[in-house]
Write a protein that holds these residues in place. Structure first.
Motif, mmCIF file in Angstrom:
data_model
loop_
_atom_site.group_PDB
_atom_site.id
_atom_site.type_symbol
_atom_site.label_atom_id
_atom_site.label_comp_id
_atom_site.label_asym_id
_atom_site.label_seq_id
_atom_site.Cartn_x
_atom_site.Cartn_y
_atom_site.Cartn_z
ATOM 1 N N SER A 375 -5.018 -15.129 19.444
ATOM 2 C CA SER A 375 -4.469 -14.098 20.642
ATOM 3 C C SER A 375 -2.847 -13.705 20.408
ATOM 4 O O SER A 375 -2.098 -12.527 20.726
ATOM 5 N N SER A 376 -2.252 -14.269 19.384
ATOM 6 C CA SER A 376 -0.703 -13.952 19.132
ATOM 7 C C SER A 376 -1.307 -12.734 18.194
ATOM 8 O O SER A 376 -0.195 -11.683 18.438
ATOM 9 N N ILE A 377 -2.471 -12.473 17.260
ATOM 10 C CA ILE A 377 -2.680 -10.954 16.875
ATOM 11 C C ILE A 377 -2.818 -10.150 17.147
ATOM 12 O O ILE A 377 -1.979 -9.169 17.203
ATOM 13 N N SER A 378 -3.638 -10.226 18.154
ATOM 14 C CA SER A 378 -3.990 -9.086 19.892
ATOM 15 C C SER A 378 -2.775 -8.540 20.123
ATOM 16 O O SER A 378 -2.885 -7.543 20.867
ATOM 17 N N ASP A 379 -1.671 -9.859 20.683
ATOM 18 C CA ASP A 379 -1.052 -8.747 21.859
ATOM 19 C C ASP A 379 0.325 -8.569 21.334
ATOM 20 O O ASP A 379 1.862 -8.077 21.352
ATOM 21 N N GLY A 380 0.261 -9.051 18.899
ATOM 22 C CA GLY A 380 1.554 -8.638 18.378
ATOM 23 C C GLY A 380 1.510 -7.365 17.838
ATOM 24 O O GLY A 380 0.613 -6.738 18.260
ATOM 25 N N LYS A 381 2.299 -7.354 16.858
ATOM 26 C CA LYS A 381 2.037 -5.628 16.392
ATOM 27 C C LYS A 381 1.746 -6.171 14.329
ATOM 28 O O LYS A 381 1.828 -5.105 14.080
ATOM 29 N N GLY A 382 0.532 -6.496 14.227
ATOM 30 C CA GLY A 382 0.178 -7.034 13.077
ATOM 31 C C GLY A 382 -0.759 -5.352 13.146
ATOM 32 O O GLY A 382 -1.528 -5.120 11.677
ATOM 33 N N TYR A 383 -1.237 -4.651 13.699
ATOM 34 C CA TYR A 383 -1.888 -3.461 13.505
ATOM 35 C C TYR A 383 -0.704 -2.322 12.204
ATOM 36 O O TYR A 383 -1.347 -1.771 11.811
ATOM 37 N N LEU A 384 0.182 -3.035 11.986
ATOM 38 C CA LEU A 384 0.838 -2.105 11.292
ATOM 39 C C LEU A 384 0.828 -2.641 9.970
ATOM 40 O O LEU A 384 1.048 -1.923 8.507
ATOM 41 N N THR A 385 -0.486 -3.953 9.815
ATOM 42 C CA THR A 385 -0.854 -3.831 8.481
ATOM 43 C C THR A 385 -1.489 -2.966 7.279
ATOM 44 O O THR A 385 -1.972 -2.846 6.429
ATOM 45 N N ILE A 386 -2.209 -2.103 8.630
ATOM 46 C CA ILE A 386 -2.946 -0.892 8.025
ATOM 47 C C ILE A 386 -2.046 -0.186 6.489
ATOM 48 O O ILE A 386 -2.985 0.478 6.075
ATOM 49 N N TYR A 387 -0.416 0.077 6.829
ATOM 50 C CA TYR A 387 -0.112 0.834 6.213
ATOM 51 C C TYR A 387 -0.532 0.281 4.567
ATOM 52 O O TYR A 387 0.153 1.057 3.702
ATOM 53 N N SER A 388 -1.003 -0.779 4.733
ATOM 54 C CA SER A 388 -1.278 -0.988 3.300
ATOM 55 C C SER A 388 -2.956 -0.146 2.498
ATOM 56 O O SER A 388 -2.548 -0.515 1.673
ATOM 57 N N THR A 389 -3.855 0.176 3.786
ATOM 58 C CA THR A 389 -4.572 1.084 2.922
ATOM 59 C C THR A 389 -3.313 2.260 2.882
ATOM 60 O O THR A 389 -4.299 3.138 1.631
ATOM 61 N N MET A 390 -2.770 3.140 2.747
ATOM 62 C CA MET A 390 -1.472 3.907 2.395
ATOM 63 C C MET A 390 -1.156 3.530 0.385
ATOM 64 O O MET A 390 -1.330 4.254 -0.136
ATOM 65 N N ILE A 391 -1.483 2.076 -0.428
ATOM 66 C CA ILE A 391 -0.758 1.891 -1.506
ATOM 67 C C ILE A 391 -1.835 2.876 -2.382
ATOM 68 O O ILE A 391 -1.622 2.956 -3.363
ATOM 69 N N PHE A 392 -2.868 2.713 -2.215
ATOM 70 C CA PHE A 392 -4.033 3.451 -2.910
ATOM 71 C C PHE A 392 -3.672 5.075 -3.491
ATOM 72 O O PHE A 392 -4.329 5.841 -4.049
ATOM 73 N N ILE A 393 -2.880 5.497 -2.021
ATOM 74 C CA ILE A 393 -3.167 7.156 -2.213
ATOM 75 C C ILE A 393 -2.568 7.917 -3.725
ATOM 76 O O ILE A 393 -2.541 8.423 -3.613
ATOM 77 N N PRO A 394 -1.216 6.900 -3.835
ATOM 78 C CA PRO A 394 -1.028 7.623 -5.484
ATOM 79 C C PRO A 394 -1.838 7.301 -6.038
ATOM 80 O O PRO A 394 -1.760 8.279 -7.555
ATOM 81 N N SER A 395 -2.431 5.980 -6.129
ATOM 82 C CA SER A 395 -3.254 6.310 -7.804
ATOM 83 C C SER A 395 -4.501 7.921 -8.072
ATOM 84 O O SER A 395 -4.939 7.929 -8.094
ATOM 85 N N VAL A 396 -5.328 7.719 -6.564
ATOM 86 C CA VAL A 396 -6.013 8.351 -6.113
ATOM 87 C C VAL A 396 -5.012 10.194 -6.711
ATOM 88 O O VAL A 396 -6.395 11.055 -7.448
ATOM 89 N N ILE A 397 -4.178 10.100 -5.800
ATOM 90 C CA ILE A 397 -4.346 11.618 -6.311
ATOM 91 C C ILE A 397 -3.192 12.028 -7.813
ATOM 92 O O ILE A 397 -3.563 12.943 -8.324
ATOM 93 N N MET A 398 -3.047 10.592 -8.403
ATOM 94 C CA MET A 398 -3.044 11.047 -10.039
ATOM 95 C C MET A 398 -4.672 11.721 -10.834
ATOM 96 O O MET A 398 -4.423 11.740 -11.702
ATOM 97 N N MET A 399 -5.052 10.717 -9.805
ATOM 98 C CA MET A 399 -6.922 10.434 -10.554
ATOM 99 C C MET A 399 -6.894 11.164 -10.965
ATOM 100 O O MET A 399 -8.124 12.316 -11.378
ATOM 101 N N LEU A 400 -6.887 12.097 -9.525
ATOM 102 C CA LEU A 400 -7.450 13.937 -9.570
ATOM 103 C C LEU A 400 -7.208 14.906 -10.036
ATOM 104 O O LEU A 400 -8.156 15.729 -10.265
ATOM 105 N N LYS A 401 -6.842 15.383 -11.841
ATOM 106 C CA LYS A 401 -6.313 15.788 -12.575
ATOM 107 C C LYS A 401 -7.584 15.477 -13.453
ATOM 108 O O LYS A 401 -7.390 16.207 -14.342
#
Length: 543
Positions: A375-401
């Motif tokens: 209940s504390s999760i569904s009513d809170g702001k835990g959805y901000l953890t989705i920012y952790s999906t952005m961590i791999f973006i720099p590595s992939v962009i670096m690998m595109l070359k």
């Protein structure tokens, strides 16, 4: 030919290889050539200046060895678990869990392509060399680099442990770390061996990539289960033995410390200690017995079955026309999509990070679930953890070359373009649409189920920020023509910049949190990000 110190040290164990049926002198020569070749950088069509050639001539090492300082920094994080107290089962389980996590991810991302390399067949199989010797050379090639990687992580912590716990702790750690390395290497090889037995051709190549993602999930989940096997009571970690803990491998390697240093001879510690010693040794000899089968099945990777050409759907064409503003950009979007789909080395290095990106938000949510309930999760702001999906973006962009077909990059110079900005834009958009968006969409569906429809504006905002963040990564990282450099140069990449690029993610997440405290703040933030995206995508992506 220049001799190598690592091989001189390996000579002291030559009798062990000979007893296992390996021609040590031949294996040594193969390793010598492989290690010397690793120190050479392959020039690309866009990096052949005189200054680069001079650096190449003067530099006999390779980029992987120069990047070990980064792993040494990671190793510093384990020092508190070594110096605080003498609850070795808890402290060393965390330490070995951390080291296995780093080593396994490196093994999956960087060294799987070596284990699955079939190029030795054309050179070595035509010579009177036993296949077991060739396979042993391949395994030792990977093991040497894993040893360097692990040594960079554990050297400083073990020196601290030497002063804190004594010489027995230090020597025991060295033995157990070597056994752990052997276990990781053999386990990875045996998994691939099982896959090779049941699949072949193009299907096999796809299955291998799926296994990368599966292993990534397993490692991440396993580390979380390890941490939750202990309960903290009055600042002391307490373990209640359970049968399923036998599958938590870091505990195997932590148990011998309790036996040798704390004198705990309970059956729980004895069984785990036996597993830590016996399983890696037995697995190694089992692997050597199965080497001929492994090498035989490995040739299935050379099978190039002709896949049926799929016509692009109307929906796919509509998406491309929607995200790409010009015909040139659309062409490069299709080209980059095909490369990311068919480039096996690229998938071996990038796809595992997709597995981490998918599971990271839910790991943070799981921690919250333990503290406050669903209940504390569904009513809170835990959805901000989705920012952790952005961590791999720099590595992939670096690998595109990078590309296994980098020599074909000369074609770029023949294109009738005033500048290559459509190439960069099309490639970045292909990455976002083909790789990032499907993963993000899956997470969004699960988040809507958990948090309800109220988070849809927030998820739209994070998607816009991800697109903006991709442009920021492109600007900061060294610009290079997509798919124009050899994967052998991966060690030369700008890893330190990737760590620095974690800071914008924190800033974006912080601003998002502040926007939720203001009425219509999220919608205002969406408008700002939309304008920022339109500006940066048009003005900042230049060749």
């Amino acid at each position: 030919m220049k001799d190598i110190r690592t091989l001189k040290f390996l000579d002291k164990f030559s009798s062990l290889f000979q007893r296992a049926g390996v021609d040590y002198s031949t294996m040594r020569k193969i390793l010598q050539v492989k290690l010397l070749m690793d120190g050479r950088r392959v020039p690309t069509v866009f990096n052949q200046g005189a200054q680069r050639k001079k650096k190449k001539a003067d530099n006999e090492g390779n980029g992987f060895l120069k990047s070990l300082w980064m792993y040494a920094f990671f190793g510093l994080l384990t020092i508190p678990f070594i110096v605080l107290g003498d609850n070795y089962l808890f402290q060393m389980s965390i330490m070995f869990g951390f080291v296995m996590f780093i080593v396994m991810t490196s093994m999956i991302a960087d060294f799987s392509s070596v284990l699955l390399d079939i190029r030795d067949k054309n050179i070595l199989y035509t010579r009177p060399i036993d296949k077991k010797t060739i396979s042993a050379a391949k395994m030792m090639h990977v093991f040497i680099y894993l040893f360097y990687l692990t040594a960079s992580i554990v050297t400083i912590p073990l020196m601290v442990g030497l002063f804190r716990h004594g010489i027995v702790f230090f020597l025991l750690s060295i033995i157990l770390i070597i056994l752990m390395e052997a276990f990781i290497l053999v386990l990875t090889a045996l998994i691939y061996m099982l896959i090779l037995k049941f699949f072949d051709g193009e299907k096999l190549k796809d299955i291998v990539n799926y296994v990368q993602i599966g292993l990534s999930f397993t490692i991440m989940i396993g580390y979380q289960v390890l941490g939750r096997s202990f309960e903290i009571i009055n600042f002391h970690a307490v373990l209640t033995p359970k049968w399923w803990q036998v599958f938590i491998i870091p505990m195997w390697f932590a148990a011998p410390y309790e036996v040798a240093l704390n004198g705990h001879f309970d059956s729980f510690y004895i069984i785990f200690s036996i597993l830590a010693i016996s399983v890696p040794i037995v697995a190694f000899f089992v692997y050597l017995r199965l080497v001929p089968t492994f090498e035989k099945n490995l040739q299935k990777l050379a099978v190039h079955s002709v896949a049926k050409e799929k016509k692009q759907s109307k929906f796919g064409k509509t998406i491309i026309q929607l995200v790409c503003s010009s015909k040139e950009e659309q062409a490069f979007f299709r080209f980059a999509s095909i490369m990311m789909k068919n480039e096996r080395d690229f998938k071996l290095k990038v796809y595992p990070s997709l597995g981490f990106a998918i599971i990271m938000p839910f790991i943070f949510l799981f921690n919250s679930l333990r503290d406050g309930g669903f209940s504390s999760i569904s009513d809170g702001k835990g959805y901000l953890t989705i920012y952790s999906t952005m961590i791999f973006i720099p590595s992939v962009i670096m690998m595109l070359k990078f590309s296994g077909k980098y020599k074909g990059a000369w074609i770029y110079k023949t294109l009738p373009l005033g500048d290559l900005s459509p190439l960069f834009k099309g490639t970045l958009k292909a990455f976002l649409v083909r790789l990032y968006l499907p993963m993000y969409f899956i997470i969004c569906i699960l988040f809507v189920v958990i948090f309800g429809g109220r988070v849809i504006p927030d998820l739209i905002l994070v998607l816009l920020i991800s697109a903006l963040y991709s442009v920021i990564c492109f600007i900061i990282l060294k610009k290079a023509i997509p798919f124009s450099e050899s994967f052998e140069a991966v060690g030369q990449t700008e890893s330190w910049k990737v760590f620095g690029l974690m800071i914008p993610i924190v800033i974006f997440a912080g601003l998002h949190y502040l926007s939720t405290l203001v009425g219509f703040g999220v919608y205002i933030y969406i408008v700002i990000m939309l304008i920022a995206n339109l500006f940066l995508w048009r003005k900042s992506i230049r060749a």
